[in-house]
Design a protein around this motif. Sequence first.
Motif, PDB file in Angstrom:
ATOM      1  N   GLN A 125       0.810  -1.216   0.000  1.00 58.92           N
ATOM      2  CA  GLN A 125       0.000   0.000   0.000  1.00 58.92           C
ATOM      3  C   GLN A 125       0.844   1.267   0.000  1.00 58.92           C
ATOM      4  OE1 GLN A 125      -2.315  -1.323   3.492  1.00 58.92           O
ATOM      5  NE2 GLN A 125      -4.117  -1.261   2.181  1.00 58.92           N
ATOM      6  N   LYS A 126       2.151   1.100   0.079  1.00 64.24           N
ATOM      7  CA  LYS A 126       3.091   2.203  -0.082  1.00 64.24           C
ATOM      8  C   LYS A 126       4.088   1.842  -1.185  1.00 64.24           C
ATOM      9  CE  LYS A 126       2.919   3.966   4.662  1.00 64.24           C
ATOM     10  NZ  LYS A 126       3.721   4.347   5.855  1.00 64.24           N
ATOM     11  N   GLU A 127       4.764   2.860  -1.702  1.00 63.70           N
ATOM     12  CA  GLU A 127       5.764   2.592  -2.721  1.00 63.70           C
ATOM     13  C   GLU A 127       7.020   2.012  -2.082  1.00 63.70           C
ATOM     14  OE1 GLU A 127       6.749   5.650  -5.446  1.00 63.70           O
ATOM     15  OE2 GLU A 127       4.701   5.875  -6.206  1.00 63.70           O
ATOM     16  N   HIS A 128       7.524   0.961  -2.691  1.00 68.05           N
ATOM     17  CA  HIS A 128       8.778   0.348  -2.272  1.00 68.05           C
ATOM     18  C   HIS A 128       9.729   0.392  -3.461  1.00 68.05           C
ATOM     19  CE1 HIS A 128       7.326  -1.674   1.521  1.00 68.05           C
ATOM     20  NE2 HIS A 128       6.194  -1.319   0.958  1.00 68.05           N
ATOM     21  N   SER A 147      14.284   1.667  -0.306  1.00 64.97           N
ATOM     22  CA  SER A 147      13.512   2.678   0.407  1.00 64.97           C
ATOM     23  C   SER A 147      12.030   2.379   0.336  1.00 64.97           C
ATOM     24  CB  SER A 147      13.785   4.079  -0.158  1.00 64.97           C
ATOM     25  OG  SER A 147      13.215   4.208  -1.449  1.00 64.97           O
ATOM     26  N   MET A 148      11.309   2.970   1.263  1.00 62.61           N
ATOM     27  CA  MET A 148       9.852   2.881   1.257  1.00 62.61           C
ATOM     28  C   MET A 148       9.314   4.288   1.427  1.00 62.61           C
ATOM     29  SD  MET A 148       7.279   0.706   3.736  1.00 62.61           S
ATOM     30  CE  MET A 148       7.687   1.663   5.205  1.00 62.61           C
ATOM     31  N   GLY A 149       8.445   4.702   0.524  1.00 59.48           N
ATOM     32  CA  GLY A 149       7.932   6.059   0.562  1.00 59.48           C
ATOM     33  C   GLY A 149       6.462   6.100   0.876  1.00 59.48           C
ATOM     34  N   SER A 150       5.865   7.228   0.578  1.00 58.66           N
ATOM     35  CA  SER A 150       4.431   7.402   0.774  1.00 58.66           C
ATOM     36  C   SER A 150       3.698   6.791  -0.407  1.00 58.66           C
ATOM     37  CB  SER A 150       4.096   8.896   0.866  1.00 58.66           C
ATOM     38  OG  SER A 150       4.339   9.516  -0.385  1.00 58.66           O
ATOM     39  N   LEU A 151       2.385   6.957  -0.432  1.00 58.09           N
ATOM     40  CA  LEU A 151       1.607   6.471  -1.565  1.00 58.09           C
ATOM     41  C   LEU A 151       1.927   7.254  -2.829  1.00 58.09           C
ATOM     42  CD1 LEU A 151      -1.890   5.923   0.083  1.00 58.09           C
ATOM     43  CD2 LEU A 151      -0.293   4.170  -0.662  1.00 58.09           C
ATOM     44  N   GLN A 152       2.517   8.441  -2.676  1.00 55.95           N
ATOM     45  CA  GLN A 152       2.790   9.276  -3.843  1.00 55.95           C
ATOM     46  C   GLN A 152       4.229   9.152  -4.360  1.00 55.95           C
ATOM     47  OE1 GLN A 152       1.247  10.686  -0.990  1.00 55.95           O
ATOM     48  NE2 GLN A 152      -0.731  10.292  -1.932  1.00 55.95           N
ATOM     49  N   LEU A 176      13.538  -1.344  -9.558  1.00 57.09           N
ATOM     50  CA  LEU A 176      12.120  -1.718  -9.517  1.00 57.09           C
ATOM     51  C   LEU A 176      11.407  -0.934  -8.440  1.00 57.09           C
ATOM     52  CD1 LEU A 176      13.666  -4.982  -9.526  1.00 57.09           C
ATOM     53  CD2 LEU A 176      11.495  -5.166 -10.716  1.00 57.09           C
ATOM     54  N   HIS A 177      10.192  -0.523  -8.721  1.00 58.62           N
ATOM     55  CA  HIS A 177       9.334  -0.029  -7.645  1.00 58.62           C
ATOM     56  C   HIS A 177       7.881  -0.228  -8.043  1.00 58.62           C
ATOM     57  CE1 HIS A 177       8.756   3.776  -9.892  1.00 58.62           C
ATOM     58  NE2 HIS A 177       7.791   4.071  -9.028  1.00 58.62           N
ATOM     59  N   ASN A 178       7.026  -0.214  -7.043  1.00 54.26           N
ATOM     60  CA  ASN A 178       5.597  -0.485  -7.256  1.00 54.26           C
ATOM     61  C   ASN A 178       4.790   0.801  -7.204  1.00 54.26           C
ATOM     62  OD1 ASN A 178       6.181  -0.460  -4.325  1.00 54.26           O
ATOM     63  ND2 ASN A 178       3.964  -0.756  -4.153  1.00 54.26           N
ATOM     64  N   HIS A 179       3.679   0.795  -7.901  1.00 53.40           N
ATOM     65  CA  HIS A 179       2.686   1.856  -7.788  1.00 53.40           C
ATOM     66  C   HIS A 179       1.450   1.263  -7.120  1.00 53.40           C
ATOM     67  CE1 HIS A 179       4.165   4.865 -11.114  1.00 53.40           C
ATOM     68  NE2 HIS A 179       4.969   4.784 -10.081  1.00 53.40           N
ATOM     69  N   PRO A 180       1.160   1.647  -5.881  1.00 54.10           N
ATOM     70  CA  PRO A 180       0.001   1.086  -5.169  1.00 54.10           C
ATOM     71  C   PRO A 180      -1.321   1.288  -5.893  1.00 54.10           C
ATOM     72  CG  PRO A 180       1.455   2.224  -3.647  1.00 54.10           C
ATOM     73  CD  PRO A 180       1.949   2.548  -5.021  1.00 54.10           C
ATOM     74  N   SER A 181      -1.398   2.296  -6.757  1.00 53.01           N
ATOM     75  CA  SER A 181      -2.634   2.539  -7.505  1.00 53.01           C
ATOM     76  C   SER A 181      -2.934   1.427  -8.492  1.00 53.01           C
ATOM     77  CB  SER A 181      -2.531   3.863  -8.262  1.00 53.01           C
ATOM     78  OG  SER A 181      -1.548   3.778  -9.289  1.00 53.01           O
ATOM     79  N   GLY A 182      -1.895   0.634  -8.827  1.00 51.11           N
ATOM     80  CA  GLY A 182      -2.059  -0.423  -9.820  1.00 51.11           C
ATOM     81  C   GLY A 182      -1.719   0.021 -11.227  1.00 51.11           C
ATOM     82  N   ASP A 183      -1.543   1.332 -11.421  1.00 49.09           N
ATOM     83  CA  ASP A 183      -1.205   1.879 -12.740  1.00 49.09           C
ATOM     84  C   ASP A 183       0.312   2.079 -12.812  1.00 49.09           C
ATOM     85  OD1 ASP A 183      -0.861   3.255 -15.092  1.00 49.09           O
ATOM     86  OD2 ASP A 183      -2.151   4.945 -14.559  1.00 49.09           O
ATOM     87  N   PRO A 184       1.009   1.367 -13.689  1.00 48.41           N
ATOM     88  CA  PRO A 184       2.469   1.464 -13.744  1.00 48.41           C
ATOM     89  C   PRO A 184       3.003   2.638 -14.560  1.00 48.41           C
ATOM     90  CG  PRO A 184       1.725  -0.180 -15.303  1.00 48.41           C
ATOM     91  CD  PRO A 184       0.496   0.322 -14.605  1.00 48.41           C
ATOM     92  N   SER A 185       2.140   3.538 -14.989  1.00 52.69           N
ATOM     93  CA  SER A 185       2.612   4.682 -15.778  1.00 52.69           C
ATOM     94  C   SER A 185       3.614   5.499 -14.968  1.00 52.69           C
ATOM     95  CB  SER A 185       1.435   5.577 -16.178  1.00 52.69           C
ATOM     96  OG  SER A 185       0.493   4.845 -16.945  1.00 52.69           O
ATOM     97  N   PRO A 186       4.753   5.879 -15.562  1.00 56.48           N
ATOM     98  CA  PRO A 186       5.793   6.591 -14.806  1.00 56.48           C
ATOM     99  C   PRO A 186       5.438   8.055 -14.553  1.00 56.48           C
ATOM    100  CG  PRO A 186       6.449   6.367 -17.095  1.00 56.48           C
ATOM    101  CD  PRO A 186       5.174   5.585 -16.947  1.00 56.48           C
ATOM    102  N   SER A 187       5.851   8.548 -13.408  1.00 58.88           N
ATOM    103  CA  SER A 187       5.706   9.966 -13.090  1.00 58.88           C
ATOM    104  C   SER A 187       6.980  10.695 -13.515  1.00 58.88           C
ATOM    105  CB  SER A 187       5.492  10.156 -11.585  1.00 58.88           C
ATOM    106  OG  SER A 187       6.663   9.756 -10.875  1.00 58.88           O
ATOM    107  N   ARG A 188       6.943  12.001 -13.457  1.00 59.51           N
ATOM    108  CA  ARG A 188       8.152  12.778 -13.773  1.00 59.51           C
ATOM    109  C   ARG A 188       9.274  12.425 -12.808  1.00 59.51           C
ATOM    110  NH1 ARG A 188       5.933  18.959 -14.981  1.00 59.51           N
ATOM    111  NH2 ARG A 188       4.723  18.449 -16.859  1.00 59.51           N
ATOM    112  N   LEU A 214       6.018  -1.648 -11.252  1.00 59.28           N
ATOM    113  CA  LEU A 214       5.052  -2.723 -11.055  1.00 59.28           C
ATOM    114  C   LEU A 214       3.683  -2.164 -10.708  1.00 59.28           C
ATOM    115  CD1 LEU A 214       7.352  -4.930  -8.809  1.00 59.28           C
ATOM    116  CD2 LEU A 214       6.961  -5.236 -11.259  1.00 59.28           C
ATOM    117  N   GLY A 215       2.671  -2.609 -11.432  1.00 61.20           N
ATOM    118  CA  GLY A 215       1.294  -2.266 -11.107  1.00 61.20           C
ATOM    119  C   GLY A 215       0.550  -3.505 -10.636  1.00 61.20           C
TER     120      GLY A 215
END
Length: 229
Positions: A125-128, A147-152, A176-188, A214-215
């Motif tokens: 439920q958080k980004e890893h 690292s482990m970050g927030s949901l954002q 590798l890192h996960n997007h908790p939203s399930g959408d693997p589209s990359p952010s800036r 990962l989504g």
Amino acid sequence: MTIMVRDLPAEERPREKLLGYGASALSNAELLAILLRTGTSKQSVLGIADEVLAHYKERGIAGMVHMAPAELAAIRGIGMAKAATIVAAVELGRRLAVRTAEQIQVVHGPEDAAQFAMPRFRFEQKEHFAVMLLNTKNHILGLKEVSMGSLQASVVHPREVFRAAIDYAAASMILLHNHPSGDPSPSREDIAVTQRLVKAGRIMDIPVLDHIILGDCRFLSLKEKGMMS
């Protein structure tokens, strides 16, 4: 009037249906009903199973990975014993998925790396943020969480990334890192972090081969999208 499982035709009862047609023929509620075994005097076991699934409706069935026995036991018709049975079954399923993924020993492309890491991070439920460490023949030496970050966002420090590579004597790595939203589209930020680590890898002579996001049962390779540099 509540219809109990015993009132159903034999071929429609969850346990008999599983034995006759296989587990894949059952709905999520029917599989859960088998674990629960019994209902109450006022509600059938299938009704209780439906209530459990409704409790996790917003998160989907994947939300059950993070459930606590006390949370389950608060649902009408489920005590701590039944809650423990469900949690144990979910954990067995998770461990099986991880064990299956561990059979992948060599990375031939992004799909291998994603399949290896997916069971570990898919339900988080958080980004890893993690690094997959490889030898000169692309055999997997290890998967190290950095690292482990927030949901954002995740905060990724290059020194931690390359410390892991040095500890494992890695020849190269895949981010590798996960997007908790399930959408693997990359952010800036995902792209910026990737490009910074690619540059650091050139200096350290430990190339970053890819960054895989990962989504939910899907992934995106920044290398395949031409976003590595």
